[in-house]
Design a protein around this motif. Structure first.
Motif, mmCIF file in Angstrom:
data_model
loop_
_atom_site.group_PDB
_atom_site.id
_atom_site.type_symbol
_atom_site.label_atom_id
_atom_site.label_comp_id
_atom_site.label_asym_id
_atom_site.label_seq_id
_atom_site.Cartn_x
_atom_site.Cartn_y
_atom_site.Cartn_z
ATOM 1 N N LEU A 284 7.020 76.740 3.651
ATOM 2 C CA LEU A 284 7.019 77.266 3.617
ATOM 3 C C LEU A 284 6.227 78.945 3.479
ATOM 4 C CD1 LEU A 284 10.705 78.815 2.289
ATOM 5 C CD2 LEU A 284 10.037 77.587 4.730
ATOM 6 N N LEU B 272 9.791 79.962 -8.270
ATOM 7 C CA LEU B 272 9.184 80.119 -6.507
ATOM 8 C C LEU B 272 8.252 79.801 -5.955
ATOM 9 C CD1 LEU B 272 11.348 83.373 -6.997
ATOM 10 C CD2 LEU B 272 12.295 81.630 -6.454
ATOM 11 N N ALA B 273 7.309 80.098 -5.972
ATOM 12 C CA ALA B 273 6.377 79.966 -5.404
ATOM 13 C C ALA B 273 5.859 78.310 -4.995
ATOM 14 C CB ALA B 273 4.966 80.338 -5.932
ATOM 15 N N ARG C 99 10.734 87.439 -10.140
ATOM 16 C CA ARG C 99 9.623 87.782 -8.862
ATOM 17 C C ARG C 99 9.260 89.423 -8.964
ATOM 18 N NH1 ARG C 99 10.541 83.871 -4.514
ATOM 19 N NH2 ARG C 99 8.923 84.769 -4.288
ATOM 20 N N ASP D 87 8.844 76.921 -2.408
ATOM 21 C CA ASP D 87 7.981 77.906 -1.062
ATOM 22 C C ASP D 87 6.742 76.814 -0.272
ATOM 23 O OD1 ASP D 87 9.352 80.108 -1.298
ATOM 24 O OD2 ASP D 87 8.063 81.413 -1.614
ATOM 25 N N ARG D 88 5.821 75.786 -1.495
ATOM 26 C CA ARG D 88 4.977 75.295 -1.297
ATOM 27 C C ARG D 88 5.776 73.601 -0.961
ATOM 28 N NH1 ARG D 88 1.943 77.269 -5.188
ATOM 29 N NH2 ARG D 88 2.058 75.603 -6.504
ATOM 30 N N PRO E 231 3.746 81.947 2.488
ATOM 31 C CA PRO E 231 3.911 82.593 1.435
ATOM 32 C C PRO E 231 4.254 84.163 1.730
ATOM 33 C CG PRO E 231 1.867 82.569 1.820
ATOM 34 C CD PRO E 231 2.694 81.833 3.025
ATOM 35 N N ALA E 232 6.000 84.031 0.206
ATOM 36 C CA ALA E 232 6.929 85.693 0.591
ATOM 37 C C ALA E 232 5.648 86.918 1.072
ATOM 38 C CB ALA E 232 7.602 85.559 -0.444
#
Length: 781
Positions: free
Chosen positions: A737, A728-729, A757, A732-733, A739-740
């Motif tokens: 996006l 998921l990280a 997560r 996002d990268r 960081p959550a």
């Protein structure tokens, strides 16, 4: 009286230039902890650039001085620090020395690239050679008066800077505690960069001022070594005190001129002693001045070496002999001798492996011990006459023993020295030997016996003959040298794995701890110096015999420094590093340069391209040496680590071996040129670990690392790709996006166990008796 005044003023002038150069060394060492061996080369480049602007391009002298001193000099220092020097933290002393030596050699080669050494260039005094004044019966040039005035201004200015200004206080604190300096609101990097800029500017000033005094001729090696004479003045101030540094420089200048003016006319070696005096003073200063105490804790550096077992070392030794023989089958007769010289250089490099790689002791002049052994065998180890002359095994053994004994004698007064001080002491010995002994071609008489040390300036060394073994045959010589290297290499590995080798390593890591455990450091240092000098002596004898005749230029300090640099680049803690470093120092890059020059003559249309590539090849050793700060363990270590990972990828190893074998077969059949075979082999050896990671990533890197490096495929997420926090990280990268952020997640006790997560936060949530939906907070990384 007039003579005394004249020599006094000349000594003051020369000492003032030494003082200017030495003060730059003190600046850089006090702010970065690095002794800049390239200081003389910076002075040399400044002098050449000033000549180019004034004589070559006709720029007015004031403007040229402003450009060189105020612009080029500081920029050169800033570039050196921010691009190279600040990356040398947490490296061993030998790595710091090698990087600055590499910069020195690179600047030397760069000057020869732009200013061909065969073209004469002269730098005149300010206001002309005819601008003179009379002072107490002595005649002084205006240029010499300017030197004195500039030296006094710099001395006073630096004294005020260090003692009366906030900048001086922060400059002293950069090395002592940069973290504390940063906490007090200062930028240590900026302060160190300023110091390097100021030091480089002083080096350029010294180069421009000293060149007309020393004769005016611009010669790169001579000018670089001339400024190196300022090392003695810097050490007189213990690299800390500017006043003591200036006092030492003035004393050095006066001693040199008085010796030249008042030495007896019967001394045929006065000029050699005059040139050697700064190095004699450096050695004496290093011995006499008090040293720092032993440090109690081991210094953790970034160098890491893997020592093989004796059985593996023996297997690789046999493989080396076989490989060299197979390569010999591809070579023409003239190239065999060239490779033999390279292998002999590798034997000399083995002396650095045991001394520096195992014991952590420094020697910047390994070829000097080879020169001593060569002189001994020339006088006492040759039998026969004419073409039938041969070396005797007794003469070779005598040369090795004498070299070892001299190594012990040099080490004896230097036993209390460590690190940089020891390196400078051995360098002083090497320069002294070159200037005082190898230049002594005159005949002397002692106890009724007439002799000369370096007869005629050239020593002819015939090949060795032991029973049926006659090294007059080039192939026999090559294979014998290779076997000698292999035997010594296996012996050194066995020594490293013995109790004696472990004691050497303990002394390298922490001398104080080793002494507390009952080790006799004096015996350890003395024995390893004798062993190292003996190995260097044997390599020097074989190298001289392979060359046929040698001169004093064969054993200069520059060649010794090049050998040290390339050995460290390859891996000074490895026997294989000594082999590759020695071969490249002895013949590797010179062969490449000669090849490009021959191609330029053979193809005039591409002459410019080939000459450019030849000059790049000349500078490349220095560029490689500069990069050792990023890989202080050496390239051999990097290759070994790469092949360790290939242990589970046998098809890749078999494929690489097949490629090299096919290329060898084609070269042996004459289909491929030898250069193509060498290029294919080198590329295959170095590219195989990278190919293994690409072709069999799981076997080479492991499942986890291979998964981490695998390109992200969004369509596979949740299907073939586990739906984890790391994935998921990465998503996002990839999407750009942010960081959550933590957000509430609702679930009921009947919900299945959390995954992905939410697993960690939900598992950590307290269990409650409520049967209603409970609110848990998920902390998303």
């Amino acid at each position: 009286m007039d003579t005394f005044v004249t020599f006094t003023m000349l000594g003051l002038v020369l000492g003032s230039v030494y003082a200017i150069a030495a003060s730059g060394l003190v600046l850089t060492y006090n702010t970065s902890g690095i002794f800049n061996f390239a200081h003389g080369a910076q002075a040399m480049l400044g002098a050449f650039l000033y000549w180019q602007l004034t004589i070559g391009w006709g720029v007015p002298a004031p403007l040229a001085l402003l450009i060189v001193i105020a612009v080029v000099g500081p920029l050169m220092g800033l570039g050196l620090y921010f691009l190279i020097m600040r990356g040398l933290r947490d490296t061993a002393e030998v790595t710091k020395i090698v990087v600055t030596v590499s910069i020195m050699l690179g600047m030397l080669f760069l000057s020869q690239w732009f200013w061909h050494p065969e073209e004469p260039r002269t730098l005149h005094m300010f206001f002309g050679d005819g601008a003179k004044v009379r002072f107490f019966g002595a005649t002084l040039h205006v240029h010499e008066i300017i030197c004195l005035v500039v030296a006094v201004v710099i001395a006073v200015g630096l004294r005020l800077l260090f003692t009366r200004t906030r900048m001086g206080a922060t400059m002293r604190g950069v090395v002592d505690d940069p973290d504390l300096l940063r906490l007090s609101g200062h930028n240590p990097e900026r302060i160190a960069g300023f110091s390097w800029a100021l030091s480089s500017m002083l080096a350029v000033v010294a180069g421009i001022l000293v060149t007309p005094i020393s004769g005016g001729t611009l010669e790169a090696n001579l000018l670089t070594l001339l400024v190196i004479d300022a090392f003695a003045a810097a050490m007189f101030g213990r690299l800390r005190s500017i006043p003591r540094t200036f006092a030492g420089a003035i004393g050095l200048g006066l001693a040199g001129t008085y010796l030249l003016g008042y030495a007896p006319t019967t001394w045929t070696w006065t000029s050699n002693l005059r040139v050697s005096l700064p190095m004699i003073a450096l050695f004496v200063v290093l011995i006499v001045l008090p040293q720092d105490r032993l440090r109690g804790a081991a210094v953790r550096t970034r160098e890491r070496y893997h020592v093989p077992s004796v059985r593996k070392a023996a297997g690789w030794a046999v493989a080396l002999v076989v490989i060299v023989y197979l390569i010999r089958l591809l070579m023409v007769e003239s190239a065999v001798t060239t490779l033999t010289i390279g292998v002999c250089f590798a034997i000399v490099a083995l002396s650095l492996t045991v001394l520096t790689g195992y014991a952590g002791e420094m020697n910047l002049a390994p070829l000097s011990f080879g020169a001593i052994a060569t002189i001994v065998v020339f006088h006492f180890g040759i039998t026969g006459s004419g073409l039938a002359q041969r070396l005797t095994i007794v003469g070779v053994l005598l040369g090795v023993i004498v070299a070892g004994l001299v190594g012990g004698l040099v080490a004896l007064p230097a036993l209390r020295l460590r690190g940089l001080y020891l390196a400078l002491a051995t360098m002083a010995f090497g320069v002294f030997l070159s200037n005082m002994v190898l230049r002594d071609t005159t005949e002397h008489e002692l106890f009724g016996v007439r002799f000369s040390i370096f007869t005629g300036g050239t020593l002819v060394i015939p090949p060795l003959k032991v029973g049926p073994l006659d090294l007059a045959n080039p192939t026999t010589f090559l294979m014998t040298a290779t076997v000698v290297f292999a035997v010594i290499g296996v012996g050194l590995v066995a020594l490293r794995n013995s109790g004696y080798g472990r004691r050497l390593t303990a002394m390298k890591d922490s001398p104080a701890a080793s002494a507390m455990l009952g080790q006799n450091l004096v015996t350890l240092k003395l024995s390893v110096f004798v062993l190292s000098a003996g190995i260097a002596g044997l390599g020097g004898i074989l190298m001289s015999s392979a060359m046929g005749s040698v001169s004093g230029e064969t054993f200069t300090i520059v060649i010794s420094l090049t050998l040290l640099m390339l050995t460290v680049v390859a891996g000074i803690g490895y026997v294989s590093g000594a082999f590759f470093g020695g071969v490249m120092a002895g013949v590797g890059f010179s062969v490449i340069m000669v090849s490009f020059n021959n191609l330029a003559k053979a193809q005039p249309d591409l002459e410019g391209l080939y000459l450019l590539l030849g000059n790049i090849a000349a500078v490349s050793p220095a560029l490689i040496g500069v990069g050792v700060g990023r890989n202080p363990s050496g390239s051999v270590h990097q290759v070994v680590e790469g092949y360790r990972k290939l242990a589970g990828a046998k098809p890749v190893l078999v494929g690489g071996a097949a490629v090299v074998a096919a290329a060898y077969a084609l070269a042996l059949a004459g289909v491929l040129d030898n250069w193509w075979f060498a290029s294919i082999s080198i590329v295959t050896v170095f590219a195989l670990p990278v190919i293994g990671e690409m072709v069999m990533p799981t076997a080479v890197l492991g499942a986890e690392e291979a998964a981490r490096r695998r390109p992200l495929d969004p369509e596979r997420i949740g299907v073939d790709e586990p739906y984890t926090d790391a994935v998921l990280a990465r998503v996002d990268r990839e999407l750009g996006l942010p960081p959550a952020v933590p957000r509430p997640v609702l679930r009921t006790p009947a919900d299945p166990a959390p995954r992905g997560r939410h697993a960690q936060s939900d598992a950590a949530a307290p269990a409650g008796p409520e049967s209603e939906k409970e609110l848990t907070v998920n902390a998303v990384p």
